[in-house]
Design an enzyme around this catalytic site. Sequence first.
Site, PDB file in Angstrom:
ATOM      1  CD1 TRP B 319      -7.248  -6.134  -9.366  1.00  0.00           C
ATOM      2  CD2 TRP B 319      -5.523  -5.769 -10.825  1.00  0.00           C
ATOM      3  NE1 TRP B 319      -7.226  -5.992 -10.867  1.00  0.00           N
ATOM      4  CE2 TRP B 319      -6.520  -6.429 -12.176  1.00  0.00           C
ATOM      5  CE3 TRP B 319      -3.554  -6.164 -11.380  1.00  0.00           C
ATOM      6  CZ2 TRP B 319      -6.029  -6.711 -13.055  1.00  0.00           C
ATOM      7  CZ3 TRP B 319      -3.641  -7.252 -12.339  1.00  0.00           C
ATOM      8  CH2 TRP B 319      -4.725  -6.983 -13.907  1.00  0.00           C
ATOM      9  CG  HIS B 320      -0.491  -6.957 -10.199  1.00  0.00           C
ATOM     10  ND1 HIS B 320      -0.923  -5.755  -8.946  1.00  0.00           N
ATOM     11  CD2 HIS B 320      -0.250  -6.672 -10.929  1.00  0.00           C
ATOM     12  CE1 HIS B 320      -0.338  -4.483 -10.205  1.00  0.00           C
ATOM     13  NE2 HIS B 320       0.044  -5.371 -11.120  1.00  0.00           N
ATOM     14  N   GLY B 321      -2.497 -10.507  -7.188  1.00  0.00           N
ATOM     15  CA  GLY B 321      -2.159 -11.693  -6.701  1.00  0.00           C
ATOM     16  C   GLY B 321      -3.027 -12.039  -5.380  1.00  0.00           C
TER      17      GLY B 321
END
Lengths: 375, 465
Positions: B319-321
């Site tokens: 989700w963070h990248g």
Amino acid sequence: MQKKKRARALPLCFFLMIAALTAAFFLLPKQSFAENEKRVLAEPPQWSWRALLDGSLTEQAQTYIADHFPLREAFVGLDSYAQQLFGRNGDSGVYRGKNGFLFAAQGEVSTRKTAENVRKIRDFAARNGLAATWMLVPCSGYTLGDCLPRFHKTYRDGEILDAAKDAAEGDTFLDVRDAFAVPDQTQLYYKTDHHLTSKGSLALYEAYCAAEGLQTQTFTLTQTSDGFYGTAYSKSGLWLTKPDTVELYTEDGGDYTVTITEGAQETTFSSLYFPEHLKDKDQYPVFLDGNHSVVKIVNNRCKNGKKLLILKDSFAHCFTTFLAANYETILMVDLRYCRTPLTATIAEEGIRDLLVLYGAENLATSTDIAWLALL
Amino acid sequence: MVFSSLPFLFFFLPATLILYFAVPDKAKNAVLLVMSLLFYGYGEPIYILLMLASILLNYAAGRLLGVFDAHEKRRRAVLALCVAANLLLLGFFKYAGLFVSTVKLLPAFSFLPDPQIALPIGISFYTFQSMSYVIDTYRRNCAPQKNLITFGTYVALFPQLIAGPIVRYVDVEKQLQRRTHSWEKTTNGVRLFLFGLCKKVLLANALGAVWEQCKAAPGENTTLAAWVGIFAFTFQIFFDFSGYSDMAVGLGKIFGFEFVRNFNYPYTADSITDFWRRWHISLGTWFREYVYIPLGGNRKGRARQCLNIFIVWALTGIWHGASWNFLLWGLYFGVLLTVEKFGLLARLKKAPRALAHLYTLFFVVLGWVIFDFTSVGDMGAYFVSLFTAGNGLVSGDALALLMTHLPLLAVSALFSVPTARAAFGRLHGRRGWRFLEPVLGVAAFVLCVASLVSSTYNPFLYFRF
């Protein structure tokens, strides 16, 4: 009632600050040029649907707001002094040193690139039958280590000079470190600028004359100008720093014809000095009018037949005002700007000697020297 | 647009405040919606359409869930379709590039063109927010929102649009219909906003410059420089992210909203489990509510719980990248949390506090190396420089880096623990504070503006006339 008022003070002050600065932005007259940054400031954004959709409109607006923000330079100064207060000396790219010195921090330099650039210039010299002499000027931070703040990044000019010396083996390599090693009170560099002072350039000139077997001429201090704020000053944001003094040493009865070439345009002057720049903050262009692609200097009193090509950056400007006394013709070329062929000119003028005079860091990082292969 | 920018502070914010408080209560949501769309479109005008599409999609799904109130099968189908559509949007705009470049590693697919898709800002945040609405409506935790403007306001609301917190619809359902505005709320909001702005501009940006220096040549740092660098990043990411959250919550208060707290001094955690209860709380809550618990959580045996943990942490990571190192980072925490769950946590409770804190900080800090290097080669090189002295232990340059940023690091440490905030809290009741606070607030704001202006100051030293 009392309590309510108390609660309002913080947001009211905050909103008032915003309102005041926003209002100032709209009301204050806009400047078109920033002298400290030496650049033209942004124009108001140009509306078009296309610019809106591709996002360039908001980008323009952002730059415009930043460039014309009220009290812009005051804010920059405040930030710089706040950084100093926080111990972050050097984060802006400039160290605040002792005795009023500002030192530009060094970027990444590589000895490999240095040697590569030296070789490119040597190829050029060989192609044109020129005998090369090298002078690389270390930066003030390297030379004046005593005046640096205690904690600073290492200046690597020594490595650059050594690498260049190795790569230039066979040429005359004049080690500027020796010329500057004399322990006296001479101020070799400006305090707010990266260049050599007139005295520093004079020391360089004397070293050059000694190495080349030239007779040093005599120069007299004819003019001084206060209020010179150099590049390190502009970059630092430390606006309270004291300015430098520029000294003009001139040769008695000097008679020169200076031809400045920019592209197809040639302009001729009768002096090595351009005193109109003494009115500016940056006064260094007083020497030979600052950066130009090709400058030809003819010494009308000198008929010794000596002719010299100088490949250089701005460190040569002040130096050449001294050296011009010893040569009939000097052709000064700045590879950052010059894109016109040189070979024909060198042959036409009958030039046999080359001086390479750069700030060491500039030579170590220059990408323009590659152009020599085409000139 | 970001909060820590001149256009936001001096143009967008005053314009929005004036409009918002000038119109009657009924029209306030509409003002927020329009301004939020402008805020979003400032950076990427085209993606306003994507945002509108997302709003419409989730609005329609909510209405359908209401219409099919008695038909469980239809409701489930609507939910499945809507969640799938949301994930597809997110997957396409965020992960298509990663997917294609990975598939291309197989020789048979090397002909594929790279999809040139710019990541729509905030898509990870607003997609998750919208999904919380649809899922909670399906679960009947909230009623379908009939007013499109109200719903649009929830999705696009600019304070939390770009960097969270991820506000669940159930938490703001009532506030969207009706909220109160007061000077007290505004004061708290401005205070929090200024606090966040200082964290972002005065601390995070300066720390970022330190980290950039060490990150540039990951294999060439001395041991000292490597540790200075990763600690600078440790503080940078905390102040950047929590600063942004503070500004979001502060702005929310000014406009009458109460958002959840997103950070609770994460670096004071005494276990990794504790760390994740304190770091990006709204994301952790989201994954717990909508992934971990629906998967069965810890109710289906140990093996299943393990699997659930790893699913959640793989997703949290990615989700963070859109880069595999984020997956690695998520799994790294998956492993640590599993180890804690099955025994370590109980032992940590008995261990000396200092040891527990040291253990936690050590693994969190190392985690940031994985987080911030997209290339495994660079990541490895950086780990080597942290734990060996191949480039030397200390150099003059490394010492200069440390010493010129020691005050910055010290202040960062101070604001990573509750001490500084508590000290401010104690001042509140004191005489004189009511004069001092506005003065300090304005001074802090002026320093932030100075730093923002200074970052655009760009001397061009070889300019030709």
